[in-house]
Write an enzyme that holds these catalytic residues in place. Sequence first.
Site, short mmCIF file in Angstrom:
data_model
loop_
_atom_site.label_atom_id
_atom_site.label_comp_id
_atom_site.label_asym_id
_atom_site.label_seq_id
_atom_site.Cartn_x
_atom_site.Cartn_y
_atom_site.Cartn_z
N THR A 148 0.55 -1.27 -0.12
CA THR A 148 -0.08 -0.42 0.18
C THR A 148 0.86 1.15 0.28
OG1 THR A 148 -0.99 -0.79 1.38
CG2 THR A 148 -1.94 1.34 1.12
N GLU A 149 0.49 1.84 -1.16
CA GLU A 149 1.49 3.50 -1.08
C GLU A 149 2.81 2.97 -1.29
OE1 GLU A 149 -0.80 6.18 -1.72
OE2 GLU A 149 -2.43 5.80 -1.46
N LEU A 150 3.33 2.32 -2.25
CA LEU A 150 4.55 1.65 -1.46
C LEU A 150 5.36 1.17 -0.60
CD1 LEU A 150 6.29 3.57 -4.83
CD2 LEU A 150 5.23 0.89 -4.77
#
Length: 476
Positions: A148-150
């Site tokens: 998630t979101e890197l």
Amino acid sequence: MKQSKSLCLYFQIHQPARLRLYRFFDIGKDSHYYDDFTNRTILRRVAEQCYLPMNSLLLDLVKKHKGAFKVAFSISGSALEQFERYAPEVIDSFRKLADTGCVEFLCETYYHSLASLASPAEFKHQVLKHKAAIEHYFGVTPVSFRNTELIYSDAIGERVHELGFNTMLTEGAKHILGWRSPDFVYVNDRQDGLKLLLRNYKLSDDIAFRFSNRGWSEWPLTGEKYLSWLKSDAKDGDVVNLFMDYETFGEHQKAASGIFDFMRYLPETVISDGTFSFATPSEAASAHKPISALEVMEPISWADEERDVTAWLGNELQQEAFNKLYGLYEKVALINDPALFNDFGHLQESDHFYYMCTKFFSDGEVHKYFNPYDTPYEAFINYMNVLSDFIIRVNEEYSTNLAKFAASNAEPVAEKVEAAPEKEKKTAAPARRKAAAKPVKKAPAKKAEETPAKKATTAKKAAAEKKEAPAVKRKK
């Protein structure tokens, strides 16, 4: 012949289950939390402006360049659910891309959640659930991972490798890289079996955020200009990773900005030059040797200037909501109710915590664009009202399950107690029969020796009886 450099295009797709206006007086009375109308309206709009036209364009490009053009996607489980519910044609268009063999689908957390920061068990559950969903919808098994979101750290990377992935995407954060370049392949500091591809945030944001900004000194952006930047940046590198939201095309950057035309001609410009070859994440990781390990002690992400997790956990509102939610994990897991698990998953979506962010200055405009609430405090109050109702449901179901468990355990005990005498009878019967078959001689009882005190008492008693006895006359 010198190996060409790789150009890796990756797009994130996510649509949250937005919460309806949930008032204090709804708690304990109404457990439907979602704004179905808004979710449907936004999904249909983005599908028409972005997903469908962009998928069609990419399919044409793959066919035109006969496999030389390649891209990668990660689609959250929350988005897949909404596609199936409101726009099934979007799933069909992604299936057509999957059938080309030039598109890689990555694995992530099913609910686009922050589980990697809270619960290894829940993180594993969501990753495996998402992997199964990608296999179900597109017939391919993901081999690369993007959180998630890197969001990434050494510990998270180690867990990802344990789940069977050898390639992971994350942010090329300057405070982590220092003097090093994001245009190389790295490995996890604890597990060298996990290769890392780092986002080139400057070149990615030139498309994602600055493309339509007429105040930008480089506007307008053309394919030739962008290629010159790619070549300059990766002069000594191996791979340039361009990671961005898929909604960049047609939603954040409107069609009138020329974003679709830019993407239509960029592949041809790159391929004809010959410096770069388009590659999927797994291909790029396999094509180039890692140059070193990357140590990331604290979690990083691709959000905001800080490139950390403060966009979701940077203030007390966010932390209170986060801790209360994940404090329920053990109870929800023990109850194992599909409806509760589904709500628990959607309440974990990172968007809910992002709406509570109080970064009004450095990245305030970006947060405002994605926030349906007027203030972070409204977002917090609405979320906590929903969470309060969810906690009531969890506690009620947990108590019911405990009562059932106690009752089911009590019944076998009672049966065992009742069955015991019968067992004793059965065991004792052969012993009695054996005893009856072989009589036992009784030893003669010994006469107890009287003590002097006892003798005196006996003598007195005899004398008293003699005195009281009536006299009997003898017949003459």
